[in-house]
Design an enzyme around this catalytic site. Structure first.
Site, PDB file in Angstrom:
ATOM      1  CB  ILE A 217      -0.912   0.019   1.252  1.00 42.05           C
ATOM      2  CG1 ILE A 217      -1.908  -1.145   1.193  1.00 42.05           C
ATOM      3  CG2 ILE A 217      -1.659   1.350   1.338  1.00 42.05           C
ATOM      4  CD1 ILE A 217      -2.756  -1.281   2.434  1.00 42.05           C
TER       5      ILE A 217
ATOM      6  CD  GLU B 293       2.167   2.220   3.602  1.00 43.01           C
ATOM      7  OE1 GLU B 293       1.812   1.094   3.954  1.00 43.01           O
ATOM      8  OE2 GLU B 293       3.092   2.428   2.785  1.00 43.01           O
TER       9      GLU B 293
ATOM     10  CG  ASP C 230     -15.567  37.670 -21.544  1.00 45.54           C
ATOM     11  OD1 ASP C 230     -16.268  37.771 -22.553  1.00 45.54           O
ATOM     12  OD2 ASP C 230     -15.509  38.523 -20.655  1.00 45.54           O
TER      13      ASP C 230
END
Length: 922
Positions: A288, A290, A332
């Protein structure tokens, strides 16, 4: 008074008496008691913010992502496997990361809230016939209030009186040219164009007025668009989605490896079930990652900090990476690509033309005059045009905290600045030629006239306005040889010049005059006796100029394969020319789709139109939303920029909304994910680079932590495949020491890595691409990982060889076994020293980014060497992690690891670059 059932647009067609009657008010205004009653009924005149997430919920969300949940479970597994210290350590990592993430977003939101200042603080209203100053939040429907140049308008209102009034509505429409307002009803062209209606959130550019409030707060057009924005749900960012996917992948890998190791431990090594289960749980925790969440958070946070220094404020950490994935920017025009400041750039005279530069004039492209060096004595026609432009002008200079500010319409301000460029002082001209009276501008005759007194006592009539409406009043023209009768040819040439300017997106103002002897002056100056028998001097052509930095920004976007689509409320001609000028499209002939056309297009037709160069003009807020939504349906990752209320729905809908911090409305800022505090479009390009860098850094980290897993797993695989004949070269606690101890800080340093050379010459990553790519897996598992596995195994056997292997059996316990496992651990760490340097770039040489430029990685390397040394020699750590001291031979072995591992990778990168260069040349 009940709630109005008619909109301001509907009331615009009624006369004043009817409107005042329907609003149950009068020219004297409301009484204080009635105003208070209406305030209680209609509520405060303010834009309600969208329902914000509670601070508790915002805090807890940082601990409930899939990766966070995986770490919570990982801690439980570690405790279940008999390693409570490890489980608590994993939980602490999760807690620290969650608090850090929350604090970063909380600080960004606080900075954003400080920018939310749009509506004015006070307004002058008539209450019971008396003029009072009240807070704008207390303005109610039926209140009669006064306005003057520079005032922001606080409510949708019906005009009762207006003198030379012009209103800047760019916040609502995106139109850079101000609208003329009068009490006479004229529907105008486009949305919000009614002549006798003014809207909340806009600004009085010139003139004065008296108005009655019709709609306030959320009932105004300003509020209506805010509601549309607030009702739009924000979806998960692409990074959140990808991290969830990565978590699932890593969970499958970790659980898969755990099951595999459990089965092998039981079937091959014949471990008891309980022992095999604990061994498998340890391997699951080992696989895993971590450090993934802290690394991602740190990478994003550092990107936010670097962007803040470049005037880009990011409200949520994930927005940094999202911008890096952007494939289309819907931008814009007014105030974003342009300066929202009209500037004269051409002066047309009957016999010549002047180009106006930043600090002077160019005569027919040959002779340049700068500032006070303009010799107006040799240019009498030019001097007269400049003088009249300054005299026939209501713009004034207001001294503020930030220096002088021009207060008036952009058009008149442009004329003032033009005169000042030639060294003329409007104030001095006003004293030399004092104004006698003014015939205000109106939309019918489209002219403004002032009568000024000459030093000899005669009068000069100064007129400026539309050429088409001016020519009919002109009987003469000012030529190089003086005044002469105007001819049809003169009129044709003037009209052709105006047409040519219009085709390039310029707006023109014609300037004329007439001198009247004092003896012939009328008792009262009127339009009829003033605006006749005029002498045409020339025309001034002006435009809202592009921001200087925009050209390079657009070029970089094109190099990065990012498409820019202009979406504006301005006219099609202006939009097309600005887009072509700054390089958004290759030609001003590019297709322009107006709001009317867009409303009639089907979704399929719109998708087909996006295949070509495209500009949108005269679009309504809902249509901007439609454009962004359609692009997203086509698989694009869309950034939408803007500053006005009309931009807010599209900003909220877009994958990332970018608002202007200086000129932007609070609705736009509230809807956006990022705010440019200097309104600099170029900051978006820097943000894109940061976003791409963050994503690459996450991949670099992923490569780094996965390759260490291979180095950790190979010795354990040897143990299993040898059926236990090779004792376990690396214990579970030692594996977890690498993951949570020695690897963590160097990995976090990768999150601070700067952009790799050439990152902005690559196209955006495809939406189908993932963090865990084949390239990442190949480098992590098959290249870096296998090198690490070979080195760590070699270190294990090196120690055993020193003690007699292979003539003696491998030690499975005792001092030799502890020394061998410690050596395996140290080999993985020293291999990772080289790998963290290798992971700083994907294919570029590390020397190109500076070998020791990343001080966080350098500090991390020093820290991991310190940790592994402490594990070897600190008695307390020796007992916990089953480690022991190493001799000088082992240290010599360790020191020799990083350099060859680093150089081998540099050779691979060199080969890749050479191959790509050769392929490109072909």
């Amino acid at each position: 008074m009940g709630k109005l059932t008619r909109t301001p647009q509907e009331l615009a067609k009624e006369d004043q008496t009817a409107v005042l009657g329907e609003l149950q008010t009068s020219l004297k205004g409301l009484s204080s008691d009635e105003a208070q009653a209406r305030l209680n009924k209609f509520g405060p005149n303010k834009i309600q913010k969208g329902q914000k997430q509670s601070q508790l919920k915002a805090f807890l969300k940082n601990f409930t992502s899939l990766m966070a949940i995986l770490l919570w479970v990982g801690g439980i597994i570690a405790i279940a496997a008999g390693m409570p210290e490890l489980g608590i350590a994993i939980w602490c990592v999760n807690l620290i990361n969650g608090v850090f993430s929350y604090w970063q977003e909380f600080a960004a939101q606080k900075a954003t809230d400080s920018l939310m200042k749009m509506l004015p603080t006070y307004v002058h209203v008539r209450r019971g016939g008396k003029l009072e100053q009240i807070e704008t939040v207390d303005l109610v429907p039926g209140d009669v209030f006064e306005l003057q140049a520079g005032d922001a308008i606080s409510a949708d209102s019906y005009l009762l009186d207006a003198t030379s009034m012009q209103v800047d509505q760019s916040a609502l429409t995106g139109e850079s040219v101000p609208e003329s307002k009068s009490v006479a009803y004229d529907p105008g062209e486009g949305q919000f164009a009614e002549s006798n209606i003014i809207y909340a959130g806009t600004t009085v550019g010139a003139g004065t007025g008296l108005a009655v409030a019709v709609s306030t707060g959320m009932d105004s057009e300003f509020g209506r668009i805010a509601k549309l924005t607030q009702n739009q749900e924000k979806t998960n960012s692409p990074l959140t989605i990808e991290l969830n996917r990565l978590t699932q992948q890593l969970s499958i890998i970790a659980i898969g490896m755990g099951i595999l190791f459990f089965v092998l431990a039981v079937t091959i090594v014949h471990y008891p079930m309980a022992k095999a289960f604990i061994f498998a749980l340890g391997m699951i925790v080992a696989f895993i990652p971590e450090g993934l969440l802290p690394t991602v958070t740190l990478s994003l946070a550092q990107g936010v900090q670097r962007m803040a220094k470049k005037h880009a404020l990011v409200k949520e950490l994930n927005s940094v990476e999202t911008l890096g994935e952007t494939t289309v920017i819907c931008s814009d025009k007014t105030g974003t690509l342009t300066q929202n400041a009209m500037t004269v750039n051409h002066i047309w005279l009957p016999h010549r033309e002047f180009g106006v530069t930043g600090n002077g004039f160019v005569n027919n492209g040959h002779v340049k005059f700068r500032g006070d060096n303009v010799d107006l004595s040799r240019q009498p026609e030019l001097k007269l045009l400049l003088q009249i432009s300054a005299l026939d002008n209501d713009t004034r200079v207001q001294q503020g905290d930030d220096g002088p500010k021009l207060l008036g319409t952009p058009t008149e301000a442009a004329m003032i600045i033009m005169a000042e460029k030639a060294g003329l002082s409007p104030d001095e001209l006003g004293k030399e030629f004092p104004r006698v009276t003014e015939l205000t501008f109106d939309s019918d005759r489209k002219r403004m006239t002032t009568i000024n007194k000459l030093p000899n006592g005669d009068f000069r009539i100064c007129v400026k306005g539309s050429l088409g409406d001016m020519l009919g009043q002109c009987t003469s023209v000012l030529d190089r040889d003086g005044k002469r009768d105007i001819t049809d040819n003169d009129k044709t040439r003037a009209a052709r010049a105006e047409h040519d300017y219009a085709q390039t997106g310029l707006r023109t103002l014609a300037v004329a005059y007439r001198d009247v002897p004092a003896a012939e002056a009328p008792d009262e100056w009127t339009i009829e006796n003033s605006e006749t028998n005029l002498t045409l001097i020339g025309q001034a052509a002006m435009a809202d100029p592009a921001r200087p930095e925009i050209f390079d920004a657009v070029k970089k976007c094109h190099e990065a394969s990012i498409r820019i689509i202009m979406v504006t409320g301005d006219s099609p001609v202006v939009a097309a020319n600005v887009a072509a000028q700054i390089g958004i499209v290759s030609s001003s002939k590019a297709r322009v789709i107006t709001g009317d056309e867009l409303s009639k297009m089907s979704e399929d037709e719109l998708k087909a139109a996006f295949k070509d160069e495209l500009i949108f003009a005269r679009v309504a807020p809902e249509q901007k939303y439609k454009i962004v939504s359609t692009l997203q349906d086509m698989g694009e990752i869309v950034a939408s920029t803007g500053d006005g209320v009309n931009d807010a729905p599209a900003l909220k809908k877009a994958d990332i909304g970018v608002a202007m911090g200086v000129t932007g409305t609070d609705v736009a800022k509230d809807a956006a994910d990022m705010i440019l505090t200097d309104d600099n479009f170029a900051s978006i390009v820097a943000a894109i680079e940061e976003g791409r860098t963050v994503y690459n850094n996450i991949q670099k980290f992923l490569t780094y932590i996965l390759n260490s897993n291979v180095g950790e797993a190979v010795p354990s695989i040897l143990f299993l495949l040898s059926r236990g004949l090779i004792p376990l070269p690396l214990t579970v606690m030692q594996i977890l020491t690498i993951d949570l101890g020695t690897d963590m800080l160097p990995a976090l340093g990768l999150g601070a890595e700067r952009a790799e050379p050439g990152i902005m010459q690559l196209p955006p990553r495809a939406r189908s691409a993932h963090l865990m790519t084949r390239s990442v897996m190949w480098r992590a598992f098959a290249w870096y990982g296998m090198i690490g596995g070979v080195v760590s195994t070699a270190g294990y056997f090196f120690v055993n060889h020193m003690y007699g292997w292979p003539t003696q059996a491998l030690a499975s316990s005792g001092a030799v076994y502890v020394e061998a496992t410690t050596m395996t651990l140290a080999c993985v760490v020293f291999c990772q020293i080289a790998n963290v340097m290798n992971c700083r770039t994907q294919n570029a040489s590390v020397f190109s980014v500076g070998l020791f430029k990343n001080w966080k990685i350098n500090s991390g390397i020093i820290f991991e060497v310190f940790i592994v040394t402490a594990l070897m020699y600190a008695p307390l750590l020796q007992s916990v992690f089953e480690t022991g001291p190493l001799g000088w031979q082992e240290w010599l072995f360790l020191i020799c690891i990083p350099i060859p591992v680093f150089l081998i990778e540099e050779l691979r990168k060199f080969a890749v670059r050479r191959h790509r260069h050769g392929a490109a040349a072909v």
